[in-house]
Design a protein around this motif. Sequence first.
Motif: not given
Lengths: 479, 310
Positions: A233-236, A259-260, A388-390
């Motif tokens: 999984f890649t995501g929040s 996240g980062g 994280e604002i993204f």
Amino acid sequence: MPTFDYAPAPESRSVVDLSPSYGLFINGEFTEGTGSTFKTVSPATEEVLAEVTEASAADVDAAVAAARAAYTRVWSRMSGTDRGKYLYRIARILQERAREFAVLETLDNGKPIRESRDVDVPLAAAHFFYHAGWADKLDFAGLGTDPRPHGVVGQVIPWNFPLLMLAWKIAPALATGNTVVLKPAETTPLSALLFAEVCQQADLPPGVVNIVTGAGPTGQALVEHGDVDKVAFTGSTGVGKAIARSIAGTRKKATLELGGKAANIVYDDAPVDQAVEGIVNGIFFNQGHVCCAGSRLLVQESIAEEVEARLKRRLETLRVGDPLDKNTDVGAINSREQLDRITELAAAGEAEGAERWSPRCELPSKGFWFAPTVFTGVSQTHRIAQEEIFGPVLSVLTFRTPAEAVAKANNTPYGLSAGVWSEKGSLILWTADRLRAGVVWANTFNKFDPTSPFGGYKESGYGREGGRHGLEAYVRTGA
Amino acid sequence: MSVSADRVDVRKTYKLYVGGKFPRSESGRSYEVYAAPRGARSAAAGTRGAFLGNVAKGSRKDARDAVVAARKAQPGWGGATAYNRGQVLYRVAEVMEGRRAQFVNEVQAAEGLTAARAEAVVSAAIDRWVWYAGWSDKYTQVDGSLNPVAGPYFNISAAEPTGVVAVLAPQRSSLLGLVSVVAPVVVSGNTAVVLASQDRPIPSVSLAESLATSDVPGGVVNIITGHTAEVAPWLASHRDVNALDLTGAADVEGMAWGDLERAAAENLKRVLRPAGGGSGAQEPDFLPTPDLTRLRAFTETKTVWHPKGT
């Protein structure tokens, strides 16, 4: 001095052949799902691009069954050499159809064509090319004795790099002998569906790759499916934790890229012009829709004023607008929902007392747009320094000593990436050693390569993608 | 443990090992520990042998204190040179060798083994420290890489310790199993909070004494004795623990390892699941030479980029 404005330089859309509607890609064929449909729009214009199928639990079940059958009957029995050849074929077709993928990606995602053309698509092809070569060399990878696949892998990817994240997921899974059911993000399903066509062109055995489109419930059905052996999984971070909870107590494996809130540390001896370019690339690349974005600028107090002034001057030259224009630097925000989140967090930054600044730029009247934004006078406790604002929003903080820079950089539950800018090698290495982050860019930022492992510490998730290390997640070893 | 005919032996108080010190449980509690009957295969009570001692019954607060000690010790231990960590781990083997008769007696009583079997187990436990000691300055070489990226960049990946690791030590293999789970955690620079085998804790206290006299800095290994099902959930949910080793979740009554893994998800701890299939857990055989799975489970790969140019 006279200034010369740019003439519009739009990339042609004619290379892309959009269908009005798309089904699911299961067992090598496009099939109608049993669920409902949803629309995917161009975030730059809000134009409806196509209607896409929302895969139901039954559809997911069919996809997993196809992947299982392909695994048992074909893919796990095939030699590594032949698996590799299929991956080489896919890499080549991606290169041949690169422009088509780039335009489609920009249409569906809103990112500048310059980025999809020069970063997303070439890197996706490179990922397949790199992993193709591993398929028959896994015994040499130092992963342990007798490396062998898990079986069926369920993969869920985000909307920020749709095709590239697909490549990061599918290439290593296939190279190691697993079969795949992948769910692209609901706002950016089109490049994954075009990739399904590539699988057909490559004569990839049916069922080895299955693409199911949909939103959260589809992803959940996939992740929690009883016949899925491994989840990627890649995501929040929020969803990542939910996945970790849902597979607890089972034998399902997981890799999570989450996240980062990366710190980009600029020391007073940094090459300032390069650093400013790096800061801009760090946070405004892909509209800041990057999990490893350098969203916290930590600049040494003695040069803070100079760096801020030069940064603002540079931002005045950023071109925000039509993503298909070859001169565009910053494209559209991917969705209304994401725009709302960025708007809300930026408002919180102002409300908490940070100073907000944006360059003069005219935003298109239609679509989802947010001007590049810099907050100065940010303190550690501000939400814009923590969450994280993204999006294209940079928070600037200052520090006095290297120890303070490291302490501030690490003061986050995340640990995905970080940047360091200095001309002094020993200071860079000292800092890199102490940063709790999976990727450290020194005197550069946001560089990616298939040979280079990517992934986080702490709440940025676990496992690595890319490189020799990325293979570990897709094999079992030992007796 | 041996009783001599002509004198009354001096019995020992078995305490916790936290931050390099040997405190009693803050709760003031202790529990009775008995020898396993010869040939005992499980740690189940009801077949108790001779009384061995009262052992400190660690509490939630003890576990938290241990996490604080482990966190405090981690930067120093993780920042020590690999050569230094290797020597310290080798020193543990040296000290254990000097006390091997005591370990053999304790393991024999705790696990219900024959003397010969206990000798073999203690030898393997000592040798395991030697094996892992040697990995300290080799693991990053074996697991790291210089990555040939397509551009003018120097790019290197190397393993680093994850941080603070909570370890559920095996329930049956009271010394060899314990060493086999602790050594791979600390060799890379992590610090550990270890829940010892609930019914066979006495060898863990002697191991703690060996660690305390082996140049292992205080706080690097912390050992809590007590009831696993009572203390483990607090470690699994602790926000300042980075990883969780569930090896010792097998054969623990009143505790499902899946619940601990679920609690660990709250801050995305790295979890090493127990051996076994499905939701079951079984204790592995610790005698064979291990592979790098355990060491690797508690490290993070960091990749550093730098441009090349003039």
